[in-house]
Scaffold this active site. Structure first.
Site, PDB file in Angstrom:
ATOM      1  CD  GLU A 325      -2.004  -7.197  10.318  1.00  0.00           C
ATOM      2  OE1 GLU A 325      -2.101  -8.206  11.029  1.00  0.00           O
ATOM      3  OE2 GLU A 325      -2.432  -6.077  10.657  1.00  0.00           O
ATOM      4  CB  CYS A 326      -4.645  -4.627   4.858  1.00  0.00           C
ATOM      5  SG  CYS A 326      -6.102  -4.129   3.907  1.00  0.00           S
ATOM      6  N   GLY A 327      -2.974  -2.570   3.968  1.00  0.00           N
ATOM      7  CA  GLY A 327      -2.314  -1.378   3.460  1.00  0.00           C
ATOM      8  C   GLY A 327      -0.802  -1.467   3.529  1.00  0.00           C
TER       9      GLY A 327
END
Length: 453
Positions: A325-327
């Protein structure tokens, strides 16, 4: 039981500092408190945990239903005699900034929390009473029970307090003066994380000491005392049957406690590791969870750890079930550009470069629709989610259709296969428990050798 929500008319009013001070004071008075946070916030619960040395949970009425929120409250408050909930943004600010859905007020209304407003009075006097009255009347019941004046001199407090009580009918419970040495520093995603502030314990002690002197904590607690609260006894966890490697360090620290609990409840053991400091993935593991965080601040260190990058690239290539997710999504890409413009190699499992945009990208709540079956999703399934990032990728994927329900803005995003979910949208398992079940099942298939390499 003591139950109170600390909210405010707007962000930047000092809610987190007062919540941490109050939690500290409850400890001093012999209570066994727990903490909650409204909205999809990872950072504020870290501060709660630093005070309590126990986990803090999130409450979100967009990402989960009212019944799911009530069940989470019953679970998280079990065994505690005080609950302090921190609001998000302004008291009524919800989805899109134009509704009360997912606002602190809606959480207070669902869970019947008395609310104490934290108000900075500078630049206001009688007008402050009108503003507070407006907050009390805007929705009924407002649940507002009292006010604390923050960043307020004693002289100003003594002037404002009787007037505010007369005009609003609310108890003014005290004040905190300006405390420059005890402020929490901020950056682009909000406050610095708790582990980054070396003197955090001292700052919280200073805030609590000041509250002992200038806030009527006993009055506050009397306003927020309730009885007859039902608690669910915590369920015993099943014996772990699979192991999930969970990244947790300075770069990857945005994981909902509820997500971890949903995975453990389905037989997962979470094995924490550091993509910065460890040489390779733990062994054995049957799935990988790379959450969000601040990889852009640690791009050089992540890049220099070549053995870890290679370990993760090979594991994902061999079909290890993975959520990124995301990072975590940025880390799986080819490269990541830091804020100074330097580019660093990342894991290289996915195409795409992580680049700064200098602004929030696709910020806020959204609803995803899966285009086809995959490890986590089923074709046509709708999943509520949120995004919050200043960095973007040159290859965001197109496995999911995303839409902001308030504005109708839509886009494609995410990479979803039989062994992978990677993308910027954050997943919340309390509102989507099937996702946790499917991830654990994928890990079991991997363990049993039934995955496709």
């Amino acid at each position: 039981m003591i139950r109170v929500m600390i909210s405010a008319p707007n962000s930047g009013s000092g809610k987190t500092a007062i919540v941490c001070g109050l939690l500290n004071l409850l400890h001093r008075r012999g209570y066994h408190p727990c903490a909650l946070k409204c909205g999809p916030d990872y950072i504020d619960p870290m501060f709660h945990r630093s005070v309590l040395s126990v986990e803090s949970h999130n409450l979100d009425s967009y990402l989960s239903s009212s019944d799911q929120m009530r069940a989470l409250f019953a679970h998280s408050s079990s065994g505690h005699d005080a609950v302090v909930c921190e609001g998000a943004m302004g008291f009524y600010d919800g989805v899109g900034g134009v509704t009360t859905q997912a606002s602190a007020w809606e959480a207070a209304d669902i869970l019947d929390f008395p609310v104490v407003l934290v108000v900075r009075p500078k630049g206001n006097s009688l007008t402050l009473a009108a503003q507070i009255q407006g907050l009390c009347r805007f929705r009924q019941p407002s649940h507002i029970a009292g006010v604390i004046l923050n960043d307020c001199s004693e002289m100003l407090y003594r002037t404002l307090s009787p007037m505010l009580e007369r005009e609003t009918g609310l108890a003014v419970l005290g004040f905190l003066p300006h405390m420059a040495d005890a402020q929490f520093e901020s950056r682009h995603l909000g406050l610095y994380t708790a582990q980054e502030i070396t003197d955090l314990d001292w700052k919280i002690q200073q805030i609590a000491d000041q509250m002992e002197q200038t806030v009527d904590v006993s009055h506050l607690l009397s306003l927020c005392h309730s009885s007859g609260i039902e608690h669910k006894m915590p369920k015993s966890l099943p014996k772990p049957t699979i192991r999930i490697a969970l990244a947790n360090d300075e770069a990857f620290c945005f994981t909902y406690e509820e997500n971890k609990e949903e995975l453990r409840a389905r037989g997962a053991e979470l094995v924490e590791f550091s993509p910065i400091h460890d040489n390779r993935l733990p062994d054995p593991v049957h799935a990988l969870y790379l959450p969000g965080g601040y990889p852009e601040l640690y791009a050089k260190q992540l890049s220099e750890n070549r053995s870890m990058r290679e370990s993760i690239r090979m594991a994902c290539g061999n079909g290890l079930p993975t959520i990124a997710e995301c990072g975590g999504f940025l880390y799986l890409g080819d490269s990541l550009v830091d804020s100074a413009g330097n580019s660093y190699d990342m894991a290289g499992f996915l195409n795409g470069r992580g680049i700064p945009r200098g602004r929030l990208v696709r910020f806020g709540y959204a609803e995803l629709t899966a285009k086809s079956d995959s490890m986590l999703f089923r074709a046509g399934e709708k999943i509520r989610t949120h995004e919050f990032h200043y960095w973007d990728s040159t290859e965001n994927g197109d496995a999911l259709d995303a839409v902001k329900l308030q504005t109708g803005r839509s886009w494609s995003c995410g990479i979803a296969t039989e062994t992978l979910y990677a993308g910027f949208p954050h997943l919340y398992f309390t509102g989507n428990p099937a996702l946790a079940a499917r991830f654990v099942e994928a890990a079991r298939r991997y363990k049993e050798g039934k995955h496709e390499a």
